[in-house]
Design a protein around this motif. Structure first.
Motif, mmCIF file in Angstrom:
data_model
loop_
_atom_site.group_PDB
_atom_site.id
_atom_site.type_symbol
_atom_site.label_atom_id
_atom_site.label_comp_id
_atom_site.label_asym_id
_atom_site.label_seq_id
_atom_site.Cartn_x
_atom_site.Cartn_y
_atom_site.Cartn_z
ATOM 1 N N MET A 1 -4.270 -26.733 4.400
ATOM 2 C CA MET A 1 -3.749 -26.292 3.112
ATOM 3 C C MET A 1 -3.060 -27.463 2.429
ATOM 4 O O MET A 1 -2.220 -28.137 3.028
ATOM 5 N N ALA A 2 -3.434 -27.760 1.186
ATOM 6 C CA ALA A 2 -2.903 -28.916 0.472
ATOM 7 C C ALA A 2 -1.418 -28.733 0.193
ATOM 8 O O ALA A 2 -0.943 -27.639 -0.095
ATOM 9 N N ARG A 3 -0.679 -29.820 0.271
ATOM 10 C CA ARG A 3 0.762 -29.808 0.012
ATOM 11 C C ARG A 3 0.996 -29.982 -1.483
ATOM 12 O O ARG A 3 0.535 -30.953 -2.072
ATOM 13 N N PRO A 4 1.733 -29.035 -2.142
ATOM 14 C CA PRO A 4 2.021 -29.172 -3.569
ATOM 15 C C PRO A 4 2.764 -30.473 -3.863
ATOM 16 O O PRO A 4 3.656 -30.875 -3.113
ATOM 17 N N ALA A 5 2.410 -31.130 -4.973
ATOM 18 C CA ALA A 5 2.968 -32.443 -5.295
ATOM 19 C C ALA A 5 4.474 -32.392 -5.503
ATOM 20 O O ALA A 5 5.192 -33.333 -5.129
ATOM 21 N N PHE A 6 5.004 -31.287 -6.076
ATOM 22 C CA PHE A 6 6.434 -31.253 -6.382
ATOM 23 C C PHE A 6 7.295 -31.284 -5.126
ATOM 24 O O PHE A 6 8.471 -31.663 -5.161
ATOM 25 N N LEU A 7 6.717 -30.916 -3.979
ATOM 26 C CA LEU A 7 7.486 -30.931 -2.750
ATOM 27 C C LEU A 7 7.780 -32.338 -2.266
ATOM 28 O O LEU A 7 8.661 -32.543 -1.419
ATOM 29 N N ASP A 8 7.029 -33.342 -2.795
ATOM 30 C CA ASP A 8 7.291 -34.729 -2.401
ATOM 31 C C ASP A 8 8.675 -35.188 -2.831
ATOM 32 O O ASP A 8 9.204 -36.166 -2.305
ATOM 33 N N ARG A 9 9.276 -34.505 -3.819
ATOM 34 C CA ARG A 9 10.606 -34.879 -4.300
ATOM 35 C C ARG A 9 11.710 -34.112 -3.582
ATOM 36 O O ARG A 9 12.881 -34.280 -3.887
ATOM 37 N N ILE A 10 11.325 -33.254 -2.632
ATOM 38 C CA ILE A 10 12.295 -32.436 -1.899
ATOM 39 C C ILE A 10 12.378 -32.940 -0.458
ATOM 40 O O ILE A 10 11.343 -33.238 0.148
ATOM 41 N N PRO A 11 13.581 -33.063 0.089
ATOM 42 C CA PRO A 11 13.702 -33.487 1.497
ATOM 43 C C PRO A 11 12.915 -32.559 2.407
ATOM 44 O O PRO A 11 12.842 -31.346 2.161
ATOM 45 N N PRO A 12 12.296 -33.091 3.441
ATOM 46 C CA PRO A 12 11.510 -32.234 4.337
ATOM 47 C C PRO A 12 12.373 -31.184 5.014
ATOM 48 O O PRO A 12 13.572 -31.367 5.232
ATOM 49 N N THR A 13 11.761 -30.075 5.342
ATOM 50 C CA THR A 13 12.459 -28.967 5.990
ATOM 51 C C THR A 13 12.844 -29.351 7.410
ATOM 52 O O THR A 13 12.003 -29.819 8.180
ATOM 53 N N SER A 14 14.092 -29.128 7.756
ATOM 54 C CA SER A 14 14.530 -29.404 9.125
ATOM 55 C C SER A 14 14.101 -28.253 10.032
ATOM 56 O O SER A 14 13.948 -27.115 9.577
ATOM 57 N N PRO A 15 13.904 -28.522 11.320
ATOM 58 C CA PRO A 15 13.529 -27.439 12.242
ATOM 59 C C PRO A 15 14.546 -26.309 12.256
ATOM 60 O O PRO A 15 14.179 -25.138 12.388
ATOM 61 N N THR A 16 15.830 -26.633 12.093
ATOM 62 C CA THR A 16 16.866 -25.597 12.096
ATOM 63 C C THR A 16 16.711 -24.654 10.912
ATOM 64 O O THR A 16 16.772 -23.426 11.051
ATOM 65 N N VAL A 17 16.491 -25.227 9.722
ATOM 66 C CA VAL A 17 16.317 -24.404 8.526
ATOM 67 C C VAL A 17 15.059 -23.556 8.654
ATOM 68 O O VAL A 17 15.057 -22.362 8.326
ATOM 69 N N MET A 18 13.977 -24.157 9.150
ATOM 70 C CA MET A 18 12.726 -23.416 9.291
ATOM 71 C C MET A 18 12.906 -22.236 10.248
ATOM 72 O O MET A 18 12.445 -21.122 9.988
ATOM 73 N N ARG A 19 13.602 -22.478 11.338
ATOM 74 C CA ARG A 19 13.797 -21.402 12.319
ATOM 75 C C ARG A 19 14.673 -20.298 11.745
ATOM 76 O O ARG A 19 14.411 -19.106 11.955
ATOM 77 N N ARG A 20 15.712 -20.660 11.002
ATOM 78 C CA ARG A 20 16.590 -19.642 10.419
ATOM 79 C C ARG A 20 15.839 -18.781 9.406
ATOM 80 O O ARG A 20 16.027 -17.562 9.357
ATOM 81 N N LEU A 21 15.007 -19.406 8.611
ATOM 82 C CA LEU A 21 14.220 -18.642 7.642
ATOM 83 C C LEU A 21 13.217 -17.736 8.359
ATOM 84 O O LEU A 21 12.967 -16.605 7.928
ATOM 85 N N ALA A 22 12.653 -18.235 9.456
ATOM 86 C CA ALA A 22 11.716 -17.415 10.225
ATOM 87 C C ALA A 22 12.426 -16.206 10.836
ATOM 88 O O ALA A 22 11.895 -15.091 10.830
ATOM 89 N N ILE A 23 13.634 -16.427 11.354
ATOM 90 C CA ILE A 23 14.411 -15.317 11.907
ATOM 91 C C ILE A 23 14.735 -14.306 10.808
ATOM 92 O O ILE A 23 14.714 -13.087 11.030
ATOM 93 N N LEU A 24 15.017 -14.811 9.615
ATOM 94 C CA LEU A 24 15.300 -13.911 8.489
ATOM 95 C C LEU A 24 14.097 -13.028 8.180
ATOM 96 O O LEU A 24 14.255 -11.846 7.843
ATOM 97 N N THR A 25 12.890 -13.581 8.318
ATOM 98 C CA THR A 25 11.699 -12.758 8.070
ATOM 99 C C THR A 25 11.552 -11.668 9.130
ATOM 100 O O THR A 25 11.131 -10.549 8.831
ATOM 101 N N VAL A 26 11.909 -11.983 10.383
ATOM 102 C CA VAL A 26 11.866 -10.968 11.439
ATOM 103 C C VAL A 26 12.822 -9.826 11.106
ATOM 104 O O VAL A 26 12.467 -8.640 11.180
ATOM 105 N N ILE A 27 14.048 -10.198 10.726
ATOM 106 C CA ILE A 27 15.051 -9.182 10.385
ATOM 107 C C ILE A 27 14.579 -8.344 9.201
ATOM 108 O O ILE A 27 14.701 -7.116 9.192
#
Length: 321
Positions: free
Chosen positions: A1-27
């Motif tokens: 899946m292609a990465r949207p160009a605007f995301l190049d200006r955003i710091p990459p997602t940290s594993p901690t943030v990704m995991r917290r968002l994933a846990i939020l989806t479970v909840i």
């Protein structure tokens, strides 16, 4: 899946943030099933009798001679939670796309979450338009549990790499856990039959399943004992194969959840299926699904490219061997 160009200006997602968002989806995925049960036990399933509008001429609740205002707002509030969940799962997807390096499995699992919420909204609309017929409500619940399961896979994927899956238990143990997962599906489905035969239809005019609570509860309990037998067998298999602490933690959590859910079901039946225990039982079903999903996902690991040559001692030291 292609990465949207605007995301190049955003710091990459940290594993901690990704995991917290994933846990939020479970909840969120489990939580909306619980709020749906509140709609049902309060008889608010047709508080908004049309979809996507609440009434044919209004998107929101409006005074109506045949539908109480509280009933309308209970159903409407549950619909609003769907939009909240869309935002939460959408953020998880954007975070997954923004991980570096891009990880295909993580991205697709994250994409499944907002798509699942939209699919559930459509199914929910069908349930309302079908007059809450029991089998449509059952489908709604089962699909919800599927996306709870998938959300758990997203949580584990947030910490895994995107390399090939490596088994951390023997194939026979993995097969036993897979079998228990299939039986869990049957157990959840049988639970929807009990609900369909019981008094909590979501609306007083909704026809019930004609099998009766006693017969469907017996079927549900029979499958529960089969599932418990498999869970016990998994424990012996893990002990015989020297499973990791990680697997034992997940297994222990599942055992506690299954026992608590079984006890709650027995109390619920003995007391005549009181409304509040119905919602707690739905919560328990979601928690058991989460526990079973974590046990299943724990049977494999996916390494990061830099971990491919990591010595076995390092893995043992982390408790993941």
């Amino acid at each position: 899946m292609a990465r949207p160009a605007f995301l190049d200006r955003i710091p990459p997602t940290s594993p901690t943030v990704m995991r917290r968002l994933a846990i939020l989806t479970v909840i969120g995925q489990a939580g909306i099933a619980v709020t749906g049960s509140v709609v049902r036990v309060t008889g608010s399933g047709l508080g908004c009798p049309t979809w996507p509008q609440c009434f044919p001429d209004s998107l929101v609740p409006t005074p109506h001679p045949e539908v109480a205002a509280l009933t309308q707002w209970i159903e409407f509030s549950n619909r609003l939670l769907t939009f909240v969940l869309v935002v939460a799962t959408g953020l998880a997807f954007l975070a997954a796309v923004n991980t570096r390096p891009r990880r295909r499995r993580l991205t697709w699992l994250a994409l499944a979450q907002p798509l699942g919420v939209v699919a559930q909204a459509v199914i929910g609309g069908f349930v309302v338009l079908a007059g809450l017929v029991w089998w449509s409500v059952a489908i709604h619940f089962m699909v919800s549990m599927f996306f709870v399961w998938m959300a758990v896979q997203l949580v584990d994927a947030a910490g895994d790499g995107d390399g090939p899956a490596t088994r951390v238990v023997p194939g026979a143990v993995r097969g036993l856990i897979a079998t228990s997962s299939v039986v869990l599906v049957a157990l959840l489905a049988a639970g929807t039959f009990v609900t369909a035969s019981g008094p909590h239809a979501g609306d007083a005019k909704t026809p019930r399943l004609g099998l009766g609570v006693q017969a469907t509860a017996q079927l549900h309990s029979d499958i529960l004992f089969a599932y418990l037998g498999l869970v016990v067998g998994i424990g012996f298999a893990l002990a015989a194969t020297g499973a990791s602490r990680r697997m034992w933690r997940r297994y222990t959590a599942l055992v506690v959840l299954v026992i608590a859910q079984g006890a709650l079901g027995g109390i619920q039946y003995a007391l005549g299926v009181p409304e509040v225990l119905v919602s707690f039982h739905v919560l328990g079903a979601g928690l058991v699904t989460i526990g079973a999903a974590f046990l299943w996902s724990g049977t494999t690991e996916r390494t990061h490219p830099t971990d491919a040559v990591a010595p076995t001692a390092d893995l043992v030291g982390t408790g993941r061997a």
